[in-house]
Write a protein that holds these residues in place. Sequence first.
Motif, mmCIF file in Angstrom:
data_model
loop_
_atom_site.group_PDB
_atom_site.id
_atom_site.type_symbol
_atom_site.label_atom_id
_atom_site.label_comp_id
_atom_site.label_asym_id
_atom_site.label_seq_id
_atom_site.Cartn_x
_atom_site.Cartn_y
_atom_site.Cartn_z
ATOM 1 N N THR A 7 4.667 58.689 51.563
ATOM 2 C CA THR A 7 5.201 57.501 52.434
ATOM 3 C C THR A 7 6.550 57.047 51.815
ATOM 4 O O THR A 7 7.311 57.053 52.738
ATOM 5 C CB THR A 7 4.216 56.442 52.693
ATOM 6 O OG1 THR A 7 2.867 56.753 52.962
ATOM 7 C CG2 THR A 7 4.637 55.104 53.252
ATOM 8 N N THR A 10 8.979 59.903 52.859
ATOM 9 C CA THR A 10 9.610 59.874 54.076
ATOM 10 C C THR A 10 10.419 58.745 54.392
ATOM 11 O O THR A 10 11.415 58.831 55.221
ATOM 12 C CB THR A 10 8.363 59.876 55.171
ATOM 13 O OG1 THR A 10 7.162 60.915 54.813
ATOM 14 C CG2 THR A 10 8.510 59.505 56.393
ATOM 15 N N ARG A 11 10.111 57.522 53.803
ATOM 16 C CA ARG A 11 11.064 56.475 53.970
ATOM 17 C C ARG A 11 12.366 56.717 53.492
ATOM 18 O O ARG A 11 13.516 56.395 54.126
ATOM 19 C CB ARG A 11 10.373 55.293 53.307
ATOM 20 C CG ARG A 11 9.062 54.630 54.156
ATOM 21 C CD ARG A 11 8.687 53.258 53.448
ATOM 22 N NE ARG A 11 7.623 52.941 54.577
ATOM 23 C CZ ARG A 11 6.765 52.050 53.915
ATOM 24 N NH1 ARG A 11 6.798 51.502 53.039
ATOM 25 N NH2 ARG A 11 5.871 51.914 54.844
ATOM 26 N N LYS A 14 14.099 58.970 55.751
ATOM 27 C CA LYS A 14 14.580 58.338 57.135
ATOM 28 C C LYS A 14 15.964 57.510 56.480
ATOM 29 O O LYS A 14 16.843 57.487 57.400
ATOM 30 C CB LYS A 14 13.655 57.473 57.383
ATOM 31 C CG LYS A 14 12.398 58.091 58.302
ATOM 32 C CD LYS A 14 11.528 57.009 58.880
ATOM 33 C CE LYS A 14 10.401 57.648 59.721
ATOM 34 N NZ LYS A 14 9.463 56.550 60.118
ATOM 35 N N ARG A 101 10.489 61.291 63.244
ATOM 36 C CA ARG A 101 11.006 60.609 61.644
ATOM 37 C C ARG A 101 12.437 60.887 61.347
ATOM 38 O O ARG A 101 13.254 60.124 61.140
ATOM 39 C CB ARG A 101 10.175 61.344 60.645
ATOM 40 C CG ARG A 101 8.573 61.122 60.854
ATOM 41 C CD ARG A 101 7.829 61.726 59.904
ATOM 42 N NE ARG A 101 8.023 63.337 60.065
ATOM 43 C CZ ARG A 101 7.471 64.409 59.458
ATOM 44 N NH1 ARG A 101 6.485 64.003 58.534
ATOM 45 N NH2 ARG A 101 7.792 65.550 59.719
#
Length: 155
Positions: A7, A10-11, A14, A101
């Motif tokens: 997580t 991924t953040r 992004k 994403r």
Amino acid sequence: MRKFIFTILTRLLKLFAPYLKTPFLTVDGILEVYDEYDNFVGIALIERKNPPLGYALPGGFVNYGEPPEEAILREVEEETGAKAHIVKLLGVYGDPKRDPRFHTVTCVYLLKTKDKLKASSDAKKVFVFKLSDIPYEKIVFDHSKIIRDYLKLKY
């Protein structure tokens, strides 16, 4: 812990993706599953543990310094437990909206295996679907399009 790290990564991806100005390279596999008598059983789809949730082709990110051909074999084994062999490259898909994403470009390979499948890595479950039973409405990313393109080549 693994989900937490995924997580966070991924953040971060992004957050920084717009500044990198280059898409991320991924691989996906149409994994044809055969029984011990060489009869075609179906293709493998994983149920994803992480968002976006749904069914997907086995695959993932190519590591820095890793050839895509090695990446797909690694990802297939990590997600399905199968030792597979590559038959051929099916195509390259790079629509900037193919992954919600961030922008990814994927190399899609056709692979074959006779191994029994067992979910691991970021696959919640792994399924083998007959071509007539593929749940297109539950498939994430652009994998429905990829599967349909595969079917056009196969038949």
